[in-house]
Scaffold this motif. Structure first.
Motif, mmCIF file in Angstrom:
data_model
loop_
_atom_site.group_PDB
_atom_site.id
_atom_site.type_symbol
_atom_site.label_atom_id
_atom_site.label_comp_id
_atom_site.label_asym_id
_atom_site.label_seq_id
_atom_site.Cartn_x
_atom_site.Cartn_y
_atom_site.Cartn_z
ATOM 1 N N LEU A 54 0.783 -1.138 0.042
ATOM 2 C CA LEU A 54 -0.040 -0.025 0.148
ATOM 3 C C LEU A 54 0.920 1.215 -0.123
ATOM 4 C CD1 LEU A 54 -2.860 -0.978 2.443
ATOM 5 C CD2 LEU A 54 -3.144 -0.679 -0.021
ATOM 6 N N GLU A 55 1.971 1.219 0.834
ATOM 7 C CA GLU A 55 2.803 2.415 0.721
ATOM 8 C C GLU A 55 3.686 2.580 -0.442
ATOM 9 O OE1 GLU A 55 5.134 1.467 4.524
ATOM 10 O OE2 GLU A 55 3.237 1.895 5.641
ATOM 11 N N LEU A 56 3.786 1.431 -1.133
ATOM 12 C CA LEU A 56 4.590 1.368 -2.441
ATOM 13 C C LEU A 56 3.609 1.972 -3.533
ATOM 14 C CD1 LEU A 56 6.825 -1.827 -2.623
ATOM 15 C CD2 LEU A 56 7.405 0.397 -2.392
ATOM 16 N N ALA A 57 2.368 1.728 -3.228
ATOM 17 C CA ALA A 57 1.393 2.154 -4.497
ATOM 18 C C ALA A 57 1.120 3.651 -4.046
ATOM 19 C CB ALA A 57 0.110 1.310 -4.224
ATOM 20 N N GLN A 58 1.179 4.170 -2.869
ATOM 21 C CA GLN A 58 1.338 5.661 -2.772
ATOM 22 C C GLN A 58 2.338 6.455 -3.234
ATOM 23 O OE1 GLN A 58 0.693 5.388 1.462
ATOM 24 N NE2 GLN A 58 -1.380 5.717 1.381
ATOM 25 N N GLN A 59 3.562 5.576 -3.187
ATOM 26 C CA GLN A 59 4.934 6.439 -3.896
ATOM 27 C C GLN A 59 4.898 6.421 -5.187
ATOM 28 O OE1 GLN A 59 7.885 3.763 -1.852
ATOM 29 N NE2 GLN A 59 9.059 5.772 -1.912
ATOM 30 N N VAL A 60 4.173 5.154 -5.867
ATOM 31 C CA VAL A 60 4.016 5.080 -7.340
ATOM 32 C C VAL A 60 2.935 6.119 -7.822
ATOM 33 C CG1 VAL A 60 3.518 3.762 -9.378
ATOM 34 C CG2 VAL A 60 5.121 2.718 -7.472
ATOM 35 N N GLU A 61 2.056 6.392 -7.281
ATOM 36 C CA GLU A 61 1.058 7.183 -7.580
ATOM 37 C C GLU A 61 1.644 8.667 -7.388
ATOM 38 O OE1 GLU A 61 -3.643 6.487 -7.255
ATOM 39 O OE2 GLU A 61 -2.471 6.447 -5.208
ATOM 40 N N ALA A 62 2.261 8.917 -6.392
ATOM 41 C CA ALA A 62 2.881 10.348 -6.311
ATOM 42 C C ALA A 62 3.880 10.709 -7.451
ATOM 43 C CB ALA A 62 3.653 10.450 -4.984
ATOM 44 N N ILE A 63 4.709 9.467 -7.953
ATOM 45 C CA ILE A 63 5.606 9.714 -8.681
ATOM 46 C C ILE A 63 5.362 10.088 -10.189
ATOM 47 C CG2 ILE A 63 6.671 7.839 -9.299
ATOM 48 C CD1 ILE A 63 9.396 8.810 -8.420
ATOM 49 N N VAL A 64 4.120 9.168 -10.521
ATOM 50 C CA VAL A 64 3.675 9.154 -11.876
ATOM 51 C C VAL A 64 2.450 10.065 -12.055
ATOM 52 C CG1 VAL A 64 4.300 6.652 -12.168
ATOM 53 C CG2 VAL A 64 1.810 7.566 -11.720
ATOM 54 N N ALA A 65 2.140 10.893 -10.799
ATOM 55 C CA ALA A 65 1.015 11.927 -11.069
ATOM 56 C C ALA A 65 1.450 13.258 -12.012
ATOM 57 C CB ALA A 65 0.749 12.421 -9.742
ATOM 58 N N GLY A 66 0.806 13.057 -13.153
ATOM 59 C CA GLY A 66 1.023 14.390 -13.877
ATOM 60 C C GLY A 66 2.233 13.752 -14.799
ATOM 61 N N GLU A 67 2.780 12.886 -15.037
ATOM 62 C CA GLU A 67 3.931 12.717 -15.498
ATOM 63 C C GLU A 67 3.352 11.722 -17.094
ATOM 64 O OE1 GLU A 67 6.668 12.724 -17.901
ATOM 65 O OE2 GLU A 67 7.045 13.645 -16.385
ATOM 66 N N ARG A 68 3.773 12.166 -18.160
ATOM 67 C CA ARG A 68 3.115 11.758 -19.414
ATOM 68 C C ARG A 68 4.012 10.744 -20.156
ATOM 69 N NH1 ARG A 68 -1.104 15.162 -22.181
ATOM 70 N NH2 ARG A 68 -1.951 16.310 -20.344
ATOM 71 N N ASP A 69 5.212 10.561 -19.674
ATOM 72 C CA ASP A 69 6.429 9.829 -20.269
ATOM 73 C C ASP A 69 6.030 8.410 -19.779
ATOM 74 O OD1 ASP A 69 9.167 8.706 -20.887
ATOM 75 O OD2 ASP A 69 8.854 10.045 -22.202
ATOM 76 N N LEU A 70 6.020 7.308 -20.711
ATOM 77 C CA LEU A 70 5.822 6.133 -20.107
ATOM 78 C C LEU A 70 7.063 5.682 -19.644
ATOM 79 C CD1 LEU A 70 4.393 3.135 -19.826
ATOM 80 C CD2 LEU A 70 4.927 2.792 -22.277
ATOM 81 N N VAL A 71 8.378 5.825 -20.208
ATOM 82 C CA VAL A 71 9.702 5.348 -20.164
ATOM 83 C C VAL A 71 9.740 5.682 -18.678
ATOM 84 C CG1 VAL A 71 11.928 5.206 -20.632
ATOM 85 C CG2 VAL A 71 10.279 4.700 -22.448
ATOM 86 N N ALA A 72 9.810 7.102 -18.346
ATOM 87 C CA ALA A 72 10.218 7.709 -17.393
ATOM 88 C C ALA A 72 9.304 7.172 -16.251
ATOM 89 C CB ALA A 72 9.957 9.319 -17.437
ATOM 90 N N ASN A 73 8.141 6.940 -16.360
ATOM 91 C CA ASN A 73 7.467 6.270 -15.204
ATOM 92 C C ASN A 73 7.740 4.939 -14.926
ATOM 93 O OD1 ASN A 73 5.980 8.452 -14.723
ATOM 94 N ND2 ASN A 73 4.164 7.899 -16.235
ATOM 95 N N MET A 74 8.070 4.181 -16.024
ATOM 96 C CA MET A 74 8.828 2.807 -16.062
ATOM 97 C C MET A 74 9.947 2.789 -15.218
ATOM 98 S SD MET A 74 7.721 0.892 -19.255
ATOM 99 C CE MET A 74 6.164 0.134 -19.561
ATOM 100 N N ALA A 75 11.023 3.754 -15.444
ATOM 101 C CA ALA A 75 12.314 3.988 -14.894
ATOM 102 C C ALA A 75 12.067 4.105 -13.539
ATOM 103 C CB ALA A 75 12.953 5.184 -15.403
ATOM 104 N N ASN A 76 11.134 5.099 -13.023
ATOM 105 C CA ASN A 76 11.002 5.379 -11.395
ATOM 106 C C ASN A 76 10.392 4.200 -10.928
ATOM 107 O OD1 ASN A 76 12.169 7.918 -10.843
ATOM 108 N ND2 ASN A 76 10.482 8.885 -11.994
ATOM 109 N N ILE A 77 9.210 3.731 -11.513
ATOM 110 C CA ILE A 77 8.631 2.424 -10.741
ATOM 111 C C ILE A 77 9.918 1.336 -10.576
ATOM 112 C CG2 ILE A 77 6.942 0.646 -11.092
ATOM 113 C CD1 ILE A 77 5.235 2.727 -12.526
ATOM 114 N N SER A 78 10.703 0.955 -11.605
ATOM 115 C CA SER A 78 11.547 0.038 -11.387
ATOM 116 C C SER A 78 12.385 0.334 -10.415
ATOM 117 C CB SER A 78 12.231 -0.441 -12.652
ATOM 118 O OG SER A 78 13.204 0.715 -13.192
ATOM 119 N N ALA A 79 12.903 1.443 -10.038
ATOM 120 C CA ALA A 79 13.792 1.877 -9.137
ATOM 121 C C ALA A 79 12.994 1.732 -7.658
ATOM 122 C CB ALA A 79 14.320 3.285 -9.129
ATOM 123 N N ILE A 80 11.696 1.917 -7.573
ATOM 124 C CA ILE A 80 11.059 2.076 -6.529
ATOM 125 C C ILE A 80 11.015 0.489 -5.908
ATOM 126 C CG2 ILE A 80 8.758 2.248 -5.377
ATOM 127 C CD1 ILE A 80 8.374 4.875 -7.149
#
Length: 158
Positions: free
Chosen positions: A10-36
């Motif tokens: 649940l905490e990881l999902a909140q982090q992911v939600e916050a980091i992808v909020a408003g970001e439109r780039d799929l690769v950037a979002n995947m990069a951050n999610i893989s790091a998390i």
């Protein structure tokens, strides 16, 4: 223990939600999610994405050892997740027929398809050096994270 794992996701999902909020780039979002995921999940030695390109999966953003660059759809755990359109939880990859070994240290794996407009466009792949590392709680928690990523794909259409 399961409650702790559930809370952790649940905490990881909140982090992911916050980091992808408003970001439109799929690769950037995947990069951050893989790091998390790589840094937050215990007993994981690889976390990343493969993107569909024609009849194969091509390596996308990840954390871990260098990985196979191309995987034919229908081959290995990732390609099977695409061809069967299903989540794969493999307790012992060495017992999986057609397993593609990118890292000899990996012993178990979970792969989740990522969809846009009901079409699989990528997979989330996580490996562990532990046998039977992934369970129902991992599947449930990672599904939530994939749902957040998928929702960001629709936000990018706006």
């Amino acid at each position: 223990m399961a409650e702790n794992k559930k809370q952790h996701y649940l905490e990881l999902a909140q982090q992911v939600e916050a980091i992808v909020a408003g970001e439109r780039d799929l690769v950037a979002n995947m990069a951050n999610i893989s790091a998390i995921l790589y840094w937050a999940l215990a007993n994981v030695n690889w976390a990343g994405f493969y993107l569909i390109n024609g009849e194969q999966l091509v390596l996308g953003p990840f954390h871990g050892q260098p990985a196979c660059i191309r995987i034919p759809i229908g081959k290995g755990v990732c390609g099977t997740a695409v061809s069967e359109n299903s989540i794969q939880i493999i307790d012992d990859v060495h017992q999986f027929s057609g397993h593609i070994s990118c890292d000899a240290a990996s012993n178990s794996e979970i792969v989740l398809p990522i969809r846009k407009n009901n079409q699989i466009i990528a997979v989330l792949d996580i490996d562990s050096p532990n046998i039977a590392r992934f369970d129902h709680e991992d599947k449930f928690g990672l599904c939530r994270i994939v749902d957040i990523l998928q929702a960001s794909l629709y936000d990018s259409d706006k």
